[in-house]
Design a protein around this motif. Sequence first.
Motif, PDB file in Angstrom:
ATOM      1  N   VAL A  84       0.836  -1.200   0.000  1.00  0.00           N
ATOM      2  CA  VAL A  84       0.000   0.000   0.000  1.00  0.00           C
ATOM      3  C   VAL A  84       0.876   1.259   0.000  1.00  0.00           C
ATOM      4  O   VAL A  84       0.650   2.184  -0.782  1.00  0.00           O
ATOM      5  N   PHE A  85       1.900   1.273   0.851  1.00  0.00           N
ATOM      6  CA  PHE A  85       2.756   2.452   0.924  1.00  0.00           C
ATOM      7  C   PHE A  85       3.640   2.596  -0.309  1.00  0.00           C
ATOM      8  O   PHE A  85       3.849   3.710  -0.798  1.00  0.00           O
ATOM      9  N   GLU A  93      -0.589   6.096  -6.339  1.00  0.00           N
ATOM     10  CA  GLU A  93      -1.962   5.640  -6.144  1.00  0.00           C
ATOM     11  C   GLU A  93      -2.556   6.342  -4.935  1.00  0.00           C
ATOM     12  O   GLU A  93      -1.841   6.749  -4.020  1.00  0.00           O
ATOM     13  N   LYS A  94      -3.881   6.503  -4.952  1.00  0.00           N
ATOM     14  CA  LYS A  94      -4.547   7.184  -3.843  1.00  0.00           C
ATOM     15  C   LYS A  94      -4.493   6.344  -2.579  1.00  0.00           C
ATOM     16  O   LYS A  94      -4.611   5.122  -2.626  1.00  0.00           O
ATOM     17  N   LEU A  95      -4.312   7.033  -1.462  1.00  0.00           N
ATOM     18  CA  LEU A  95      -4.340   6.393  -0.156  1.00  0.00           C
ATOM     19  C   LEU A  95      -5.703   6.729   0.453  1.00  0.00           C
ATOM     20  O   LEU A  95      -5.881   7.766   1.070  1.00  0.00           O
ATOM     21  N   LYS A  99      -8.213   1.956   2.448  1.00  0.00           N
ATOM     22  CA  LYS A  99      -6.878   1.346   2.454  1.00  0.00           C
ATOM     23  C   LYS A  99      -6.191   1.550   3.794  1.00  0.00           C
ATOM     24  O   LYS A  99      -5.549   0.638   4.314  1.00  0.00           O
ATOM     25  N   ILE A 100      -6.315   2.748   4.344  1.00  0.00           N
ATOM     26  CA  ILE A 100      -5.708   3.010   5.658  1.00  0.00           C
ATOM     27  C   ILE A 100      -6.339   2.121   6.722  1.00  0.00           C
ATOM     28  O   ILE A 100      -5.634   1.547   7.554  1.00  0.00           O
ATOM     29  N   LEU A 101      -7.657   1.982   6.680  1.00  0.00           N
ATOM     30  CA  LEU A 101      -8.345   1.105   7.631  1.00  0.00           C
ATOM     31  C   LEU A 101      -7.878  -0.341   7.470  1.00  0.00           C
ATOM     32  O   LEU A 101      -7.619  -1.034   8.459  1.00  0.00           O
ATOM     33  N   ALA A 102      -7.739  -0.787   6.235  1.00  0.00           N
ATOM     34  CA  ALA A 102      -7.279  -2.156   5.978  1.00  0.00           C
ATOM     35  C   ALA A 102      -5.862  -2.366   6.528  1.00  0.00           C
ATOM     36  O   ALA A 102      -5.585  -3.398   7.152  1.00  0.00           O
TER      37      ALA A 102
END
Length: 115
Positions: A84-85, A93-95, A99-102
């Motif tokens: 993700v990072f 790519e958008k954060l 995604k942050i919750l995941a």
Amino acid sequence: MMDYFAIIVILIVSTLSGSIGALALKKGMNDLSTLSLKLVLMNGWIYLGSFLYLLSAGTNILLLKFLDYSIAFPMTSLTYVWTVFISYFIFKEKLTVRKILAVLLIIAGVFIISQ
């Protein structure tokens, strides 16, 4: 039993090399004008990605030697956190909130299962 710090280092190497290996393979494949074995074999990104995948597999096997399977295998999900990072910083790519919750749920899960 192996030192706790050493296990953490091996876990980071395993998950980070797996994530960066996938990134290198994607870059290598994106660089190909057409899909041909000759072009794949001439692409350095493919070799780097393959090496990093092998490093990830080797360190993962090492983790399995020192940790219970029910602990070691779920910890490899940290690869998704790195991905993700890396996707955010390299591919822009958008954060998203999702995604942050995941990522937070993965980290919490790894922490809980390791206790």
